[in-house]
Design a protein around this motif. Structure first.
Motif, PDB file in Angstrom:
ATOM      1  N   ARG A   1       0.842  -1.186   0.000  1.00  0.00           N
ATOM      2  CA  ARG A   1       0.000   0.000   0.000  1.00  0.00           C
ATOM      3  C   ARG A   1       0.884   1.246   0.000  1.00  0.00           C
ATOM      4  O   ARG A   1       1.959   1.252   0.601  1.00  0.00           O
ATOM      5  N   SER A   2       0.399   2.291  -0.648  1.00  0.00           N
ATOM      6  CA  SER A   2       1.182   3.532  -0.736  1.00  0.00           C
ATOM      7  C   SER A   2       0.437   4.720  -0.148  1.00  0.00           C
ATOM      8  O   SER A   2       0.836   5.866  -0.365  1.00  0.00           O
ATOM      9  N   GLU A   3      -0.636   4.462   0.597  1.00  0.00           N
ATOM     10  CA  GLU A   3      -1.340   5.569   1.242  1.00  0.00           C
ATOM     11  C   GLU A   3      -1.997   5.076   2.525  1.00  0.00           C
ATOM     12  O   GLU A   3      -2.236   3.881   2.718  1.00  0.00           O
ATOM     13  N   TRP A   4      -2.270   6.031   3.400  1.00  0.00           N
ATOM     14  CA  TRP A   4      -2.847   5.721   4.707  1.00  0.00           C
ATOM     15  C   TRP A   4      -4.317   5.335   4.618  1.00  0.00           C
ATOM     16  O   TRP A   4      -4.749   4.361   5.239  1.00  0.00           O
ATOM     17  N   GLU A   5      -5.078   6.086   3.877  1.00  0.00           N
ATOM     18  CA  GLU A   5      -6.518   5.867   3.827  1.00  0.00           C
ATOM     19  C   GLU A   5      -6.844   4.488   3.276  1.00  0.00           C
ATOM     20  O   GLU A   5      -6.210   4.001   2.354  1.00  0.00           O
ATOM     21  N   GLY A   6      -7.862   3.847   3.879  1.00  0.00           N
ATOM     22  CA  GLY A   6      -8.290   2.544   3.411  1.00  0.00           C
ATOM     23  C   GLY A   6      -7.772   1.423   4.282  1.00  0.00           C
ATOM     24  O   GLY A   6      -7.948   1.427   5.504  1.00  0.00           O
ATOM     25  N   ASP A   7      -7.099   0.456   3.665  1.00  0.00           N
ATOM     26  CA  ASP A   7      -6.684  -0.758   4.366  1.00  0.00           C
ATOM     27  C   ASP A   7      -5.723  -0.483   5.516  1.00  0.00           C
ATOM     28  O   ASP A   7      -5.831  -1.089   6.577  1.00  0.00           O
ATOM     29  N   VAL A   8      -4.767   0.418   5.304  1.00  0.00           N
ATOM     30  CA  VAL A   8      -3.771   0.669   6.346  1.00  0.00           C
ATOM     31  C   VAL A   8      -4.422   1.312   7.561  1.00  0.00           C
ATOM     32  O   VAL A   8      -4.187   0.908   8.706  1.00  0.00           O
ATOM     33  N   ALA A   9      -5.249   2.307   7.322  1.00  0.00           N
ATOM     34  CA  ALA A   9      -5.944   2.968   8.428  1.00  0.00           C
ATOM     35  C   ALA A   9      -6.808   1.979   9.196  1.00  0.00           C
ATOM     36  O   ALA A   9      -6.832   1.975  10.437  1.00  0.00           O
ATOM     37  N   ALA A  10      -7.531   1.119   8.469  1.00  0.00           N
ATOM     38  CA  ALA A  10      -8.395   0.136   9.124  1.00  0.00           C
ATOM     39  C   ALA A  10      -7.582  -0.855   9.945  1.00  0.00           C
ATOM     40  O   ALA A  10      -7.946  -1.185  11.084  1.00  0.00           O
ATOM     41  N   LEU A  11      -6.472  -1.331   9.380  1.00  0.00           N
ATOM     42  CA  LEU A  11      -5.622  -2.276  10.113  1.00  0.00           C
ATOM     43  C   LEU A  11      -5.109  -1.656  11.403  1.00  0.00           C
ATOM     44  O   LEU A  11      -5.134  -2.278  12.472  1.00  0.00           O
ATOM     45  N   PHE A  12      -4.644  -0.432  11.307  1.00  0.00           N
ATOM     46  CA  PHE A  12      -4.058   0.236  12.471  1.00  0.00           C
ATOM     47  C   PHE A  12      -5.096   0.449  13.561  1.00  0.00           C
ATOM     48  O   PHE A  12      -4.878   0.121  14.727  1.00  0.00           O
TER      49      PHE A  12
END
Length: 337
Positions: free
Chosen positions: A180-191
């Motif tokens: 992933r190359s951005e915060w919004e979406g999967d990364v934000a949800a995982l965190f």
């Protein structure tokens, strides 16, 4: 004013794996040696590369010669038990191929970037180059501030950025962050979900990498300001040096070919919309959670009960403290009736 207490980004990741593991390792001082041979080999390559970068050489041939000479010296003293001489020779060939791949991919450019900063009195090449990030703790904490430390292997300049570079064995612990190359979406949800006891999401390595990125970027910004480079953005790049998936072996010819693919962790940490305007914004979700975790560590919140099911499934199997951990033993030894 007294100095604030100090924590490390590595220790905070240990806490994310299991608060009790942190207590055993960091509070009671029972931390053992890392027996992963790939880390030992990365340390050899790390030391050789850093010595070459520290020499001031910027052309690829000189860097390669200096790093190869130092790697040969370190390898001669490396006492890892191998099955055979053939295996030992093979592992050395892998390191040499990885060194060549590093120099081809980023090494020469990074050396030139270090040279552009040569006039500074600051130390820019490690290994284990320290960066520190002072943090305010949440209101109501027993302390007001904490210092969180991290280490990188060197700092270089690339165009409009100051870049901290850290060598790692592989990028596998990053999990989703690798793709992933951005915060919004999967990364934000995982965190966010990792910290929610109502979910079964448990990603201490990826979350720990984001918290480490917050520390490194803040520490790098402070270094940038001391260097008088206030207009430069700050980035954190990890370079894998033991990724077997990027190593190809021709057993007939006895040749090893490797590639190195760095990852910029800043991409998933920085809010690009605000960042593009101010060059100052950092992800407030990550920063605020870093302060929360630091507070919990300092206040001795080592009870793993709230996330025990996930910890027991993911962290206990490879935990060196499990044999003497009261939480693990209590879960394993039960009486029916």
């Amino acid at each position: 004013m007294s100095e604030p207490p100090a924590l490390s980004a590595a220790g905070i990741e240990t806490y994310l794996h299991c608060p009790r593991r942190y207590e055993h390792a960091r509070v009671h001082g029972l931390e053992g040696e890392d027996e992963d041979p790939s880390r030992d080999r990365v340390d050899l390559l790390r030391a050789a590369i850093c010595e070459a970068l520290r020499s001031g050489a910027t052309d690829r041939e000189s860097l390669a010669a200096r790093a190869a000479d130092r790697l040969a010296e370190l390898w001669d003293g490396h006492d890892e038990p191998f099955h055979s001489r053939t295996q030992r020779e093979h592992e050395r060939a892998v390191l040499e191929a990885t060194l060549e791949a590093y120099l081809e991919r980023v090494g020469a450019d990074h050396a030139a970037g270090i040279d552009r900063l040569a006039a500074t009195p600051e130390e820019l090449v490690g290994p284990a180059l320290p960066l520190a990030s002072p943090r305010s703790l949440p209101e109501g904490s027993n302390r007001d501030r904490v210092r969180v430390d991290a280490t990188v292997d060197y700092v270089t300049r690339e165009d409009s950025s100051l870049v901290a570079v850290g060598f790692v064995p592989t990028l596998a612990p990053l999990g989703l962050l690798r793709y992933r190359s951005e915060w919004e979406g999967d990364v934000a949800a995982l965190f966010v979900d990792h910290f929610d006891p109502e979910t079964d999401v448990f990603e201490p390595r990826a979350v720990g990498a984001l918290l480490e990125t917050a520390v490194v970027v803040d520490g790098l910004r402070r270094l940038r300001d001391r260097l008088g480079l206030e207009g430069k953005t700050c980035r954190y790049v990890q370079v894998p040096l033991a990724d077997r998936n990027r190593t190809a072996v021709n057993w007939v010819q006895g040749a090893v070919d490797a590639t190195v693919e760095p990852i910029d962790l800043t991409e998933v940490y920085v809010d690009h919309h605000t960042y593009a305007m101010t060059h100052e914004h950092r992800n407030e979700t990550v920063d605020s959670r870093l302060a929360d975790v630091a507070r919990d560590v300092l206040e001795g919140a080592f009870d793993p009960t709230p996330r025990w099911d996930e910890i027991a499934a993911e962290s206990c199997p490879d935990c060196g403290y499990a044999v003497g951990c009261r939480d693990h033993l209590a879960a394993e030894v039960r009486f029916d009736g």
